[in-house]
Design an enzyme around this catalytic site. Structure first.
Site, PDB file in Angstrom:
ATOM      1  N   GLU A   1       5.851  12.706  -2.511  1.00 41.00           N
ATOM      2  CA  GLU A   1       4.824  12.899  -3.546  1.00 41.00           C
ATOM      3  C   GLU A   1       4.051  14.199  -3.326  1.00 41.00           C
ATOM      4  O   GLU A   1       3.777  14.953  -4.257  1.00 41.00           O
ATOM      5  CB  GLU A   1       3.828  11.736  -3.541  1.00 41.00           C
ATOM      6  CG  GLU A   1       4.376  10.449  -4.106  1.00 41.00           C
ATOM      7  CD  GLU A   1       3.369   9.326  -3.923  1.00 41.00           C
ATOM      8  OE1 GLU A   1       2.648   9.030  -4.884  1.00 41.00           O
ATOM      9  OE2 GLU A   1       3.281   8.768  -2.817  1.00 41.00           O
TER      10      GLU A   1
ATOM     11  N   SER B   1      -1.688   1.398   2.021  1.00 42.44           N
ATOM     12  CA  SER B   1      -2.854   1.421   1.146  1.00 42.44           C
ATOM     13  C   SER B   1      -4.001   0.736   1.865  1.00 42.44           C
ATOM     14  O   SER B   1      -3.793  -0.218   2.610  1.00 42.44           O
ATOM     15  CB  SER B   1      -2.524   0.672  -0.147  1.00 42.44           C
ATOM     16  OG  SER B   1      -3.710   0.210  -0.762  1.00 42.44           O
TER      17      SER B   1
ATOM     18  N   LYS C   1       1.734  -2.348   0.544  1.00 43.27           N
ATOM     19  CA  LYS C   1       2.198  -1.033   0.107  1.00 43.27           C
ATOM     20  C   LYS C   1       2.781  -0.173   1.213  1.00 43.27           C
ATOM     21  O   LYS C   1       2.286  -0.133   2.329  1.00 43.27           O
ATOM     22  CB  LYS C   1       1.035  -0.269  -0.528  1.00 43.27           C
ATOM     23  CG  LYS C   1       0.537  -0.908  -1.805  1.00 43.27           C
ATOM     24  CD  LYS C   1       1.372  -0.501  -2.996  1.00 43.27           C
ATOM     25  CE  LYS C   1       0.851   0.816  -3.522  1.00 43.27           C
ATOM     26  NZ  LYS C   1       1.580   1.196  -4.735  1.00 43.27           N
TER      27      LYS C   1
ATOM     28  N   HIS D   1      19.742  11.053 -18.886  1.00 44.08           N
ATOM     29  CA  HIS D   1      18.563  10.498 -19.580  1.00 44.08           C
ATOM     30  C   HIS D   1      17.920   9.367 -18.779  1.00 44.08           C
ATOM     31  O   HIS D   1      17.280   8.491 -19.344  1.00 44.08           O
ATOM     32  CB  HIS D   1      18.922   9.979 -20.979  1.00 44.08           C
ATOM     33  CG  HIS D   1      19.759  10.929 -21.777  1.00 44.08           C
ATOM     34  ND1 HIS D   1      19.232  11.858 -22.639  1.00 44.08           N
ATOM     35  CD2 HIS D   1      21.108  11.114 -21.807  1.00 44.08           C
ATOM     36  CE1 HIS D   1      20.213  12.563 -23.187  1.00 44.08           C
ATOM     37  NE2 HIS D   1      21.370  12.139 -22.687  1.00 44.08           N
TER      38      HIS D   1
END
Ligand code: ARG
Length: 463
Positions: free
Chosen positions: A293, A280, A286, A159
């Protein structure tokens, strides 16, 4: 091109509508099959020679002509024509242009229906080989990582809540197992791909005394397809491959999801190499996990292609229908997507660095050894359900004191159960917890090392 020049122009008196010509053509994408089309045609010519349909000179001229065409295609000089519809007729027309009369004989005892099904199977057979090779690189990288990190402790989750401590090596082996099943599915799928449609001709076979076993042998097929109607029409081999590809992408997507989580500041379990991330344009701090992804995102197109191919096939009466021309683009994209994603992962994984300290500290939070305490009580004679209740109370106390179970003093622990002794602290450690799960398939470091050995053998045997 004038319509009378089309290879099927004989029965037509009106020209094809220009848009329809474009609309029905497949050469824009099926030219990718050219090397396999030529390979199939060479084998077909040899077989026609063997049964006496072609003489030696004609057969030689056809083979030399096809080889020249392959050179032209590879050299980028070949003139593709949409008016000639597909890869098969483009090559055949060029052959006749090059060698004259003999070129017109190549299509004896054959149809584009058995030709295209053969080309696609030859192509897919080879691509599955490339995919298996990339998969092996990735699996080996996972095994190296599992071996190096056999003792590295991390929290195991259910979970997405801390559940029990596990070793990082054990976690990598879980990924290995999923990919090993993908490997087995692809190997199994390849056996059914490797069956030869050629000789089915348009749908019913041919009136010429062809030797399909000879052609199959020349092309490295396991056997000729047993039924001509089935051979030209069904694309279940493409669907089966796409299903295996979809499962593989689903696994890579789950894997990606974990890497995305693990590289976030909140987890910080691993660091990805700079070469596999991007920054970024506005936020200077970043470092984004673009590769995982994108792989996660690309899984969607493969799932979509699987559904597309199933839908393409589902209402087709026997035998060949033009619908089947639509099998190529999704299938090509499945292959390209899987290959690229595997390549990116196989290149990246050897450079992934786990942060051992971070993961250790994370495993200390969330009472990961609570089950060990319950098992300890059971070994001292407490029934498991009572032990579960007792440990629940102890966790409550630790929560109130904002400390770990191992930080509670002995007197306090004994207040929950008098069977608890000094020896409890050994089992409350993370090292004690993972070492205690010491059986086949479990997380103890030496089991992980043994599992890596076993996995290496299985990988070798399925190479
Ligand atoms: N371009 C066609 C395909 O991809 C080749 C077979 C065409 N056969 C036919 N009878 N029109 O399926």
């Amino acid at each position: 091109m004038a319509d009378r020049d089309k290879l099927w122009g004989g029965r037509f008196s009106q020209p094809t509508d220009r848009f329809v010509e474009e609309f029905t053509a497949s050469v824009q994408f099926d030219r990718r099959l050219a090397p396999y089309d030529i390979q199939g045609s060479i084998a077909h010519a040899r077989m026609l020679r063997k049964i006496g349909v072609l003489d030696e000179e004609e057969c030689r001229a056809i083979i030399d002509g096809l080889q020249q065409i392959l050179d032209e295609i590879e050299g980028g000089e070949f003139q593709w024509s949409v008016a000639l519809e597909d890869v098969h007729m483009n090559i055949e027309a060029r052959l006749t242009e090059l060698i004259g009369e003999a070129g017109k004989k190549l299509h004896t005892a054959r149809s584009r229906n058995d030709q295209v099904a053969t080309d696609l199977r030859l192509w897919l057979r080879e691509e599955i080989g490339h995919i298996l090779a990339e998969l092996e690189r990735l699996q080996s990288a996972l095994l190296d990582l599992a071996e190096a990190e056999a003792e590295t402790i991390m929290p195991g989750f259910t979970h997405l809540q801390v559940a029990q401590p596990v070793t990082f090596g054990h976690h990598m082996l879980a990924w290995f197992e999923m990919l090993q099943r993908d490997r087995e599915r692809l190997l199994d799928c390849r056996r059914r791909v490797n069956v030869m449609p050629l000789g089915a001709a348009a749908l019913a076979g041919t009136t010429f005394p062809i030797d399909r076993f000879y052609t199959a042998e020349l092309l490295g097929f396991d056997r000729p397809a047993a039924n001509s109607l089935d051979a030209v029409s069904d694309r279940d081999f493409a669907i089966e491959f796409s299903a295996a590809a979809a499962l593989l992408m689903m696994h890579l997507s789950r894997f990606s999801e974990e890497l995305v989580l693990w590289t976030s500041a909140q987890f910080a379990f691993v660091e990805l190499p700079d070469a596999f991330c991007t920054g970024s344009s506005i936020m200077p701090q970043k470092k984004n996990p673009d590769v995982p992804e994108l792989v996660r995102g690309k899984s969607g197109r493969v799932f979509g292609h699987l559904t597309g191919l199933l839908t393409l096939m589902k209402a087709q009466p026997l035998a060949y229908n033009k619908d089947n021309q639509e099998d190529k683009e999704p299938l090509f994209d499945c292959v390209d997507t899987v290959k690229d994603c595997l390549r990116a992962f196989a290149d990246m994984m050897p450079h992934v660095r786990p942060d051992r300290e971070r993961m250790y500290q994370a495993a200390r939070q969330g009472f990961a050894t609570a089950t060990d305490l319950a098992d300890y009580l059971v070994r001292k004679g407490v029934p498991f359900r009572d032990a579960h209740e007792i440990v629940g109370k102890a966790v409550q106390a630790a929560l109130a004191r904002r400390c770990d179970l191992a930080d509670l003093p002995l007197e306090e622990l004994r207040a929950f159960s008098p069977v608890i002794d000094e020896d409890v602290y050994r089992i409350l450690t993370l090292e004690g917890s993972v070492a205690a799960r010491d059986h086949y398939g479990a997380t103890a470091p030496h089991q992980v090392r043994r599992a890596v050995e076993e996995a290496r053998t299985r990988l070798r045997q399925s190479a």
